[in-house]
Design a protein around this motif. Structure first.
Motif, PDB file in Angstrom:
ATOM      1  N   ILE A  20       0.842  -1.208   0.000  1.00 36.00           N
ATOM      2  CA  ILE A  20       0.000   0.000   0.000  1.00 36.00           C
ATOM      3  C   ILE A  20       0.873   1.252   0.000  1.00 36.00           C
ATOM      4  CG2 ILE A  20      -1.623   1.329   1.421  1.00 36.00           C
ATOM      5  CD1 ILE A  20      -2.808  -1.409   2.275  1.00 36.00           C
ATOM      6  N   THR A  21       1.908   1.217   0.805  1.00 32.91           N
ATOM      7  CA  THR A  21       2.826   2.359   0.826  1.00 32.91           C
ATOM      8  C   THR A  21       3.472   2.560  -0.542  1.00 32.91           C
ATOM      9  OG1 THR A  21       3.275   1.918   3.157  1.00 32.91           O
ATOM     10  CG2 THR A  21       4.839   3.330   2.017  1.00 32.91           C
ATOM     11  N   THR A  22       3.833   1.447  -1.179  1.00 37.37           N
ATOM     12  CA  THR A  22       4.427   1.523  -2.515  1.00 37.37           C
ATOM     13  C   THR A  22       3.440   2.123  -3.518  1.00 37.37           C
ATOM     14  OG1 THR A  22       5.759  -0.431  -2.023  1.00 37.37           O
ATOM     15  CG2 THR A  22       5.525   0.166  -4.338  1.00 37.37           C
ATOM     16  N   ALA A  23       2.183   1.714  -3.433  1.00 36.20           N
ATOM     17  CA  ALA A  23       1.167   2.255  -4.346  1.00 36.20           C
ATOM     18  C   ALA A  23       0.978   3.748  -4.129  1.00 36.20           C
ATOM     19  CB  ALA A  23      -0.149   1.506  -4.152  1.00 36.20           C
ATOM     20  N   ILE A  24       0.946   4.160  -2.888  1.00 35.80           N
ATOM     21  CA  ILE A  24       0.768   5.595  -2.599  1.00 35.80           C
ATOM     22  C   ILE A  24       1.966   6.386  -3.126  1.00 35.80           C
ATOM     23  CG2 ILE A  24       0.648   7.301  -0.726  1.00 35.80           C
ATOM     24  CD1 ILE A  24      -0.963   5.213   0.866  1.00 35.80           C
ATOM     25  N   LEU A  25       3.172   5.877  -2.881  1.00 34.85           N
ATOM     26  CA  LEU A  25       4.368   6.583  -3.357  1.00 34.85           C
ATOM     27  C   LEU A  25       4.419   6.637  -4.883  1.00 34.85           C
ATOM     28  CD1 LEU A  25       7.066   5.272  -0.852  1.00 34.85           C
ATOM     29  CD2 LEU A  25       6.016   7.542  -0.923  1.00 34.85           C
ATOM     30  N   ALA A  26       3.970   5.563  -5.540  1.00 33.47           N
ATOM     31  CA  ALA A  26       3.975   5.555  -7.009  1.00 33.47           C
ATOM     32  C   ALA A  26       2.966   6.560  -7.548  1.00 33.47           C
ATOM     33  CB  ALA A  26       3.659   4.150  -7.525  1.00 33.47           C
ATOM     34  N   LEU A  27       1.764   6.602  -6.961  1.00 38.70           N
ATOM     35  CA  LEU A  27       0.765   7.579  -7.421  1.00 38.70           C
ATOM     36  C   LEU A  27       1.185   9.007  -7.098  1.00 38.70           C
ATOM     37  CD1 LEU A  27      -2.667   5.904  -6.577  1.00 38.70           C
ATOM     38  CD2 LEU A  27      -1.783   6.514  -8.835  1.00 38.70           C
ATOM     39  N   ALA A  28       1.950   9.182  -6.011  1.00 39.75           N
ATOM     40  CA  ALA A  28       2.396  10.524  -5.629  1.00 39.75           C
ATOM     41  C   ALA A  28       3.369  11.113  -6.648  1.00 39.75           C
ATOM     42  CB  ALA A  28       3.055  10.487  -4.247  1.00 39.75           C
ATOM     43  N   LEU A  29       3.901  10.290  -7.527  1.00 43.44           N
ATOM     44  CA  LEU A  29       4.784  10.811  -8.576  1.00 43.44           C
ATOM     45  C   LEU A  29       4.006  11.585  -9.634  1.00 43.44           C
ATOM     46  CD1 LEU A  29       7.156   7.728  -9.102  1.00 43.44           C
ATOM     47  CD2 LEU A  29       7.656   9.872  -7.888  1.00 43.44           C
ATOM     48  N   VAL A  30       2.706  11.237  -9.810  1.00 38.25           N
ATOM     49  CA  VAL A  30       1.915  11.907 -10.845  1.00 38.25           C
ATOM     50  C   VAL A  30       0.773  12.730 -10.268  1.00 38.25           C
ATOM     51  CG1 VAL A  30       2.493  10.263 -12.659  1.00 38.25           C
ATOM     52  CG2 VAL A  30       0.519   9.847 -11.190  1.00 38.25           C
ATOM     53  N   LEU A  31       0.428  12.532  -9.008  1.00 40.06           N
ATOM     54  CA  LEU A  31      -0.668  13.259  -8.359  1.00 40.06           C
ATOM     55  C   LEU A  31      -0.158  13.848  -7.051  1.00 40.06           C
ATOM     56  CD1 LEU A  31      -3.463  10.509  -8.645  1.00 40.06           C
ATOM     57  CD2 LEU A  31      -3.285  12.575 -10.031  1.00 40.06           C
ATOM     58  N   PRO A  32      -0.931  14.779  -6.488  1.00 41.53           N
ATOM     59  CA  PRO A  32      -0.560  15.255  -5.149  1.00 41.53           C
ATOM     60  C   PRO A  32      -0.623  14.074  -4.159  1.00 41.53           C
ATOM     61  CG  PRO A  32      -2.214  16.698  -6.124  1.00 41.53           C
ATOM     62  CD  PRO A  32      -2.055  15.515  -7.037  1.00 41.53           C
ATOM     63  N   TRP A  36      -1.764  13.732  -1.118  1.00 42.01           N
ATOM     64  CA  TRP A  36      -3.043  13.512  -0.431  1.00 42.01           C
ATOM     65  C   TRP A  36      -4.037  12.798  -1.341  1.00 42.01           C
ATOM     66  CZ3 TRP A  36      -7.589  15.424  -2.312  1.00 42.01           C
ATOM     67  CH2 TRP A  36      -7.510  16.440  -3.260  1.00 42.01           C
ATOM     68  N   LEU A  37      -4.045  13.129  -2.630  1.00 44.41           N
ATOM     69  CA  LEU A  37      -4.966  12.500  -3.567  1.00 44.41           C
ATOM     70  C   LEU A  37      -4.556  11.041  -3.825  1.00 44.41           C
ATOM     71  CD1 LEU A  37      -7.423  12.834  -5.353  1.00 44.41           C
ATOM     72  CD2 LEU A  37      -5.921  13.676  -7.182  1.00 44.41           C
ATOM     73  N   ALA A  38      -3.281  10.779  -3.898  1.00 44.89           N
ATOM     74  CA  ALA A  38      -2.799   9.405  -4.073  1.00 44.89           C
ATOM     75  C   ALA A  38      -3.229   8.547  -2.880  1.00 44.89           C
ATOM     76  CB  ALA A  38      -1.283   9.397  -4.230  1.00 44.89           C
ATOM     77  N   ALA A  39      -3.068   9.070  -1.663  1.00 47.55           N
ATOM     78  CA  ALA A  39      -3.457   8.338  -0.458  1.00 47.55           C
ATOM     79  C   ALA A  39      -4.968   8.122  -0.422  1.00 47.55           C
ATOM     80  CB  ALA A  39      -2.988   9.085   0.781  1.00 47.55           C
ATOM     81  N   LEU A  40      -5.752   9.109  -0.845  1.00 49.89           N
ATOM     82  CA  LEU A  40      -7.213   8.991  -0.861  1.00 49.89           C
ATOM     83  C   LEU A  40      -7.658   7.919  -1.853  1.00 49.89           C
ATOM     84  CD1 LEU A  40      -9.949  10.088   0.123  1.00 49.89           C
ATOM     85  CD2 LEU A  40      -9.861  11.709  -1.790  1.00 49.89           C
TER      86      LEU A  40
END
Length: 149
Positions: free
Chosen positions: A82-94, A96-100
């Protein structure tokens, strides 16, 4: 030199006389035998049920412990993913939005798993001594059959 002779034992001894054959027994003797046999049968069936439940409880306890350990390690692995997914999405999105987004996906998966788990729990039967119940039913039918003769 002579060896001492063994002294006979004293005290209560158990009678070893076998009960008379059914065709030679009196009604009182037959009723006594029936009472004794039913009592022994009930005790034996109770022991069988207790042994079966003890065995099932041991297996259930060991299995639950192993399943709990597996669940703990799976939880840690899932947390890392889950942490990996959030960090990967944080590369293209803010961030907070990746975590949401990841949280919403996790809640959806949890809901599906809860529904499937509820269905499986409802299908499961309570732990009962099935062998002992089957044996008692057989005993009852045998007694009924003998009583009809």
């Amino acid at each position: 030199m002579t060896a001492p002779t063994p002294q006979p034992t004293t005290g209560a001894t158990r009678a070893t006389d076998h009960p008379p054959a059914s065709e030679n027994a009196s009604t009182g003797q037959l009723i006594g035998q029936l009472t004794e046999q039913i009592s022994r049968l009930v005790r034996d069936e109770a022991r069988l049920a207790q042994a079966e439940m003890t065995q099932k409880a041991k297996k259930l306890g060991i299995g639950a412990g192993l399943f709990g350990g597996a669940g703990l390690f799976a939880f840690f692995g899932l947390a890392v993913l889950i942490t990996t997914a959030i960090l990967a999405l944080a590369l293209v999105l803010p961030a907070w939005l990746a975590a949401l987004i990841v949280a919403v996906v996790l809640f959806a998966v949890a809901g599906v798993l809860a529904l499937v788990g509820k269905k499986d729990v409802q299908k499961g039967s309570p732990p009962i001594p099935t062998e002992a119940i089957s044996s008692v039913k057989t005993d009852i039918s045998t007694v009924k059959e003998s009583a009809r003769r």
